[in-house]
Design a protein around this motif. Sequence first.
Motif, PDB file in Angstrom:
ATOM      1  N   SER A  51       5.627  74.553  31.486  1.00 29.97           N
ATOM      2  CA  SER A  51       7.122  74.964  31.239  1.00 29.97           C
ATOM      3  C   SER A  51       7.441  76.204  30.360  1.00 29.97           C
ATOM      4  O   SER A  51       8.113  77.169  30.522  1.00 29.97           O
ATOM      5  CB  SER A  51       8.237  74.051  31.218  1.00 29.97           C
ATOM      6  OG  SER A  51       8.267  73.614  29.889  1.00 29.97           O
TER       7      SER A  51
ATOM      8  N   CYS B 282       5.628  79.247  31.977  1.00 28.33           N
ATOM      9  CA  CYS B 282       6.607  79.692  32.998  1.00 28.33           C
ATOM     10  C   CYS B 282       7.743  80.519  32.513  1.00 28.33           C
ATOM     11  O   CYS B 282       8.185  81.499  33.032  1.00 28.33           O
ATOM     12  CB  CYS B 282       6.704  78.668  33.893  1.00 28.33           C
ATOM     13  SG  CYS B 282       5.229  78.068  34.651  1.00 28.33           S
TER      14      CYS B 282
ATOM     15  N   ILE C 231      11.750  77.598  42.415  1.00 29.11           N
ATOM     16  CA  ILE C 231      11.799  76.556  41.485  1.00 29.11           C
ATOM     17  C   ILE C 231      13.199  75.953  41.555  1.00 29.11           C
ATOM     18  O   ILE C 231      13.201  74.601  41.376  1.00 29.11           O
ATOM     19  CB  ILE C 231      11.531  76.999  40.041  1.00 29.11           C
ATOM     20  CG1 ILE C 231       9.899  77.533  39.988  1.00 29.11           C
ATOM     21  CG2 ILE C 231      11.802  76.177  38.929  1.00 29.11           C
ATOM     22  CD1 ILE C 231       9.695  78.202  38.555  1.00 29.11           C
ATOM     23  N   LEU C 232      14.386  76.728  41.556  1.00 28.74           N
ATOM     24  CA  LEU C 232      15.620  76.258  41.736  1.00 28.74           C
ATOM     25  C   LEU C 232      15.637  75.479  43.082  1.00 28.74           C
ATOM     26  O   LEU C 232      16.246  74.454  43.072  1.00 28.74           O
ATOM     27  CB  LEU C 232      16.453  77.498  41.889  1.00 28.74           C
ATOM     28  CG  LEU C 232      16.755  78.170  40.646  1.00 28.74           C
ATOM     29  CD1 LEU C 232      17.756  79.221  41.022  1.00 28.74           C
ATOM     30  CD2 LEU C 232      17.091  77.358  39.720  1.00 28.74           C
TER      31      LEU C 232
ATOM     32  N   MET D 167      13.091  73.606  44.409  1.00 31.25           N
ATOM     33  CA  MET D 167      12.395  72.403  44.263  1.00 31.25           C
ATOM     34  C   MET D 167      13.262  71.431  43.556  1.00 31.25           C
ATOM     35  O   MET D 167      12.984  70.178  43.579  1.00 31.25           O
ATOM     36  CB  MET D 167      10.987  72.829  43.382  1.00 31.25           C
ATOM     37  CG  MET D 167      10.185  73.521  44.303  1.00 31.25           C
ATOM     38  SD  MET D 167       8.769  74.181  43.110  1.00 31.25           S
ATOM     39  CE  MET D 167       8.131  72.797  42.846  1.00 31.25           C
ATOM     40  N   MET D 168      14.335  71.926  42.831  1.00 33.24           N
ATOM     41  CA  MET D 168      15.099  70.967  41.763  1.00 33.24           C
ATOM     42  C   MET D 168      16.021  70.328  42.724  1.00 33.24           C
ATOM     43  O   MET D 168      16.605  69.258  42.430  1.00 33.24           O
ATOM     44  CB  MET D 168      15.677  71.754  40.749  1.00 33.24           C
ATOM     45  CG  MET D 168      14.985  72.402  39.638  1.00 33.24           C
ATOM     46  SD  MET D 168      16.009  73.326  38.624  1.00 33.24           S
ATOM     47  CE  MET D 168      17.425  72.314  38.152  1.00 33.24           C
TER      48      MET D 168
ATOM     49  N   GLN E 264       6.920  66.387  39.623  1.00 32.45           N
ATOM     50  CA  GLN E 264       8.380  65.917  39.838  1.00 32.45           C
ATOM     51  C   GLN E 264       9.346  66.329  38.662  1.00 32.45           C
ATOM     52  O   GLN E 264      10.523  66.850  38.949  1.00 32.45           O
ATOM     53  CB  GLN E 264       8.524  64.327  39.902  1.00 32.45           C
ATOM     54  CG  GLN E 264       9.762  63.941  40.063  1.00 32.45           C
ATOM     55  CD  GLN E 264      10.472  64.148  41.341  1.00 32.45           C
ATOM     56  OE1 GLN E 264       9.704  64.646  42.270  1.00 32.45           O
ATOM     57  NE2 GLN E 264      11.758  64.072  41.387  1.00 32.45           N
TER      58      GLN E 264
ATOM     59  N   PRO F  19       9.905  71.446  37.659  1.00 38.99           N
ATOM     60  CA  PRO F  19      10.970  72.388  37.873  1.00 38.99           C
ATOM     61  C   PRO F  19      12.137  72.425  37.072  1.00 38.99           C
ATOM     62  O   PRO F  19      12.598  73.586  36.630  1.00 38.99           O
ATOM     63  CB  PRO F  19      11.280  71.901  39.441  1.00 38.99           C
ATOM     64  CG  PRO F  19       9.981  71.358  39.952  1.00 38.99           C
ATOM     65  CD  PRO F  19       9.712  70.536  38.796  1.00 38.99           C
ATOM     66  N   PHE F  20      12.913  71.350  36.804  1.00 36.44           N
ATOM     67  CA  PHE F  20      14.130  71.564  35.915  1.00 36.44           C
ATOM     68  C   PHE F  20      13.530  71.799  34.543  1.00 36.44           C
ATOM     69  O   PHE F  20      14.370  72.730  33.934  1.00 36.44           O
ATOM     70  CB  PHE F  20      14.424  70.267  35.989  1.00 36.44           C
ATOM     71  CG  PHE F  20      15.911  70.143  34.726  1.00 36.44           C
ATOM     72  CD1 PHE F  20      16.842  70.502  34.973  1.00 36.44           C
ATOM     73  CD2 PHE F  20      15.303  69.536  33.446  1.00 36.44           C
ATOM     74  CE1 PHE F  20      17.966  70.592  34.316  1.00 36.44           C
ATOM     75  CE2 PHE F  20      16.491  69.264  32.585  1.00 36.44           C
ATOM     76  CZ  PHE F  20      17.674  69.987  32.895  1.00 36.44           C
TER      77      PHE F  20
ATOM     78  N   VAL G 295      11.064  74.098  33.639  1.00 35.15           N
ATOM     79  CA  VAL G 295      10.939  75.452  33.890  1.00 35.15           C
ATOM     80  C   VAL G 295      12.319  76.186  33.939  1.00 35.15           C
ATOM     81  O   VAL G 295      12.394  77.041  33.289  1.00 35.15           O
ATOM     82  CB  VAL G 295       9.824  75.814  35.035  1.00 35.15           C
ATOM     83  CG1 VAL G 295      10.071  77.283  35.239  1.00 35.15           C
ATOM     84  CG2 VAL G 295       8.600  75.184  34.825  1.00 35.15           C
ATOM     85  N   TYR G 296      12.983  75.885  34.574  1.00 33.35           N
ATOM     86  CA  TYR G 296      14.524  76.299  34.827  1.00 33.35           C
ATOM     87  C   TYR G 296      15.243  76.315  33.278  1.00 33.35           C
ATOM     88  O   TYR G 296      15.775  77.428  33.094  1.00 33.35           O
ATOM     89  CB  TYR G 296      15.425  75.550  35.719  1.00 33.35           C
ATOM     90  CG  TYR G 296      16.878  75.735  35.698  1.00 33.35           C
ATOM     91  CD1 TYR G 296      17.407  77.159  36.266  1.00 33.35           C
ATOM     92  CD2 TYR G 296      17.672  75.209  34.977  1.00 33.35           C
ATOM     93  CE1 TYR G 296      18.517  77.436  36.040  1.00 33.35           C
ATOM     94  CE2 TYR G 296      19.054  75.291  35.004  1.00 33.35           C
ATOM     95  CZ  TYR G 296      19.378  76.718  35.468  1.00 33.35           C
ATOM     96  OH  TYR G 296      20.716  76.924  35.434  1.00 33.35           O
TER      97      TYR G 296
END
Length: 275
Positions: A87, A90, A109-110, A112-113, A147, A150-151, A153-154
């Motif tokens: 993360s 990224c 990515i958003l 995927m959240m 799982q 994604p969050f 990374v955001y």
Amino acid sequence: MRKQRAARWALAVPMMLLAIATIYPMLYALNISMKTRKDYVLDRLGLAQTFNVQNFIDAWTDADMGRYFVNTIIATVFSVTLILILSSMCGYALSHLTFRGSKLAFLIILAMMMIPFQVIMVPTIKVLSDMGLINTFPGLIAAYVAQFLPFTVYFMTSYYSGIPKELTEAARVDGSGLFGTWWRIMVPVGKPALISMGILNALFVWNDILIALLIMQSPSNRTVMVGVSALRGQYPDNVPTYIAGVLLAVAPIIIVYLIFQRQISAGVTAGATKG
């Protein structure tokens, strides 16, 4: 002055009620775990008469909680480490590097959240099964990373967006490569966010039941929360021992939160206000 006091009481009373509603179940569970089976059957709501720790010993030894704790620690440490490394890399790339498809990658990515694990549960297990990763720690760790990544990374992208690009550009001018800039500049500057995300992801992994239950099918490979859920069937008529096992499972989480609550709040607040 009266208006200020009234406003303080209007805020304090709901907070006190919320605190009582949160603390009382834990105290009630602790009281039950101190009772013998006979005392619990005769008086479920009364206070425990003795400080009985035998239920905790039984839950730890007879239910093999020690093995479950080791399994959970392994899964948590490796999963959180991979999540933080990936993360952070990224987040650096999406916030400070210009490349074709960066905005599309961020939108993916958003998206995927927004997808709950229940939706992708069957294909995930099918892929892991085809790769021979069912009932293995690499399979469990891969599922956790997929799982919860994604969050994270955001969050890291949002945090790193608040760092001036001149800082990384200066490091590049001084001869530092992409990896060197990430390691020497972005990791130290992003330490508060990384600590916060590390703690939150550790809590997520530790508390998980569904993913671990699907992947770690062997009883010897169970995580602590799956082991606790199995305790109910192992001790159907011994509620105090079952509650003692539940308290053993949640105790590390409570301790970690109490120790690092300021870091969690500071990291989340910083991530929310950056960018």
